[in-house]
Design an enzyme around this catalytic site. Sequence first.
Site, short mmCIF file in Angstrom:
data_model
loop_
_atom_site.label_atom_id
_atom_site.label_comp_id
_atom_site.label_asym_id
_atom_site.label_seq_id
_atom_site.Cartn_x
_atom_site.Cartn_y
_atom_site.Cartn_z
N SER A 88 0.81 -1.22 0.00
CA SER A 88 0.00 0.00 0.00
C SER A 88 0.84 1.27 0.00
O SER A 88 0.35 2.34 -0.37
CB SER A 88 -0.94 -0.01 1.21
OG SER A 88 -0.21 -0.11 2.41
N THR A 89 2.10 1.20 0.42
CA THR A 89 2.98 2.38 0.36
C THR A 89 3.61 2.46 -1.03
O THR A 89 3.65 3.54 -1.64
CB THR A 89 4.06 2.30 1.46
OG1 THR A 89 3.48 1.83 2.67
CG2 THR A 89 4.68 3.67 1.71
N ASP B 62 10.49 0.84 -2.30
CA ASP B 62 9.61 -0.23 -1.80
C ASP B 62 9.25 0.03 -0.34
O ASP B 62 9.98 0.74 0.36
CB ASP B 62 10.35 -1.58 -1.93
CG ASP B 62 9.40 -2.77 -1.90
OD1 ASP B 62 8.20 -2.58 -1.66
OD2 ASP B 62 9.88 -3.90 -2.14
N ALA C 96 8.02 -1.49 3.63
CA ALA C 96 8.58 -2.47 4.56
C ALA C 96 7.59 -2.68 5.70
O ALA C 96 6.73 -1.83 5.94
CB ALA C 96 9.91 -1.98 5.12
N ASP C 97 7.73 -3.80 6.37
CA ASP C 97 6.89 -4.07 7.53
C ASP C 97 7.55 -3.57 8.81
O ASP C 97 6.87 -3.21 9.76
CB ASP C 97 6.60 -5.58 7.62
CG ASP C 97 5.90 -6.06 6.36
OD1 ASP C 97 4.79 -5.57 6.10
OD2 ASP C 97 6.48 -6.85 5.60
N GLY D 63 7.78 -8.58 3.27
CA GLY D 63 7.07 -9.79 2.87
C GLY D 63 5.65 -9.88 3.41
O GLY D 63 4.98 -10.89 3.19
N GLU E 103 10.99 -8.94 -4.45
CA GLU E 103 11.46 -7.66 -3.90
C GLU E 103 12.95 -7.72 -3.60
O GLU E 103 13.68 -6.77 -3.86
CB GLU E 103 10.68 -7.33 -2.62
CG GLU E 103 9.22 -6.98 -2.90
CD GLU E 103 8.37 -6.85 -1.66
OE1 GLU E 103 7.33 -6.19 -1.73
OE2 GLU E 103 8.73 -7.43 -0.62
N LYS F 201 6.11 1.78 11.29
CA LYS F 201 7.02 0.69 10.88
C LYS F 201 8.40 0.80 11.54
O LYS F 201 9.21 -0.11 11.41
CB LYS F 201 7.22 0.72 9.35
CG LYS F 201 5.93 0.72 8.54
CD LYS F 201 5.20 -0.59 8.64
CE LYS F 201 3.95 -0.68 7.80
NZ LYS F 201 4.15 -0.64 6.39
#
Length: 227
Positions: free
Chosen positions: A27-28, A81, A83-84, A95, A103, A121
Amino acid sequence: MKAKKAAAEQAVTYIKDGMTVGLGTGSTAYWAIHGIAALIKEQGLSLRAVASSQSSEALARELGIPIAPFHEVDVIDITIDGADEVDDRLHLIKGGGGALLREKILAGNSKRMIVIADESKRVETLGRFPLPVELVPFAENWTLNAIARLGCEARIRLKDGQPFVTDNGNWIADCSFGAIPDPASLAVSLNRIPGVVENGLFAGIASSAVIGCEDGSVRELHRSERQ
Ligand code: 5RP
């Protein structure tokens, strides 16, 4: 949403005319893909992209971003990208969306990887978010047991009651390790297990991070060469 969009919009300012760009997933990254499309449409930049998932590729095509075949790309200039989790050294857990393998391939073939995230995050030590590990479905209980022996509770990710299947036809194990003080060595141990395809620890891969806040402000973090 404002925080993710702000981070993405700041990150795309690093993209220059003629670059090949790696598209993240989630979503980011969604906002970054929109930002990249705007660079092409509104600022006339000539760009091409490669994508880390079928969904990001579909979105890019829909927005008019040219997608290059991988065999025509030697190196990606910038990958942006999400990240969690992101720690102070810019080590990441990725992931959550199940795209970690592609990725990591994109990030590993990029001159620069910029992580975009909202403040939620940011962590001191990775591990609150269960670590996604991609594994082949063959004898998955053996692989799962071997992962668990490294010190976690590992569960196959489900979607609608069935194993979630990645773009590569594999499954994901979500692994609750608790604090991960040494992500680089855990990443090596995980990838040594037969059946593990890749893990979601990105240690020493991201070069910078753009962290967005809900008031629309952003903060940048850059990895020092010593880390
Ligand atoms: C997908 C990812 C995503 O980047 C990560 O899950 C963050 O997603 P979001 O931006 O939706 O919070 O690693 O595999």
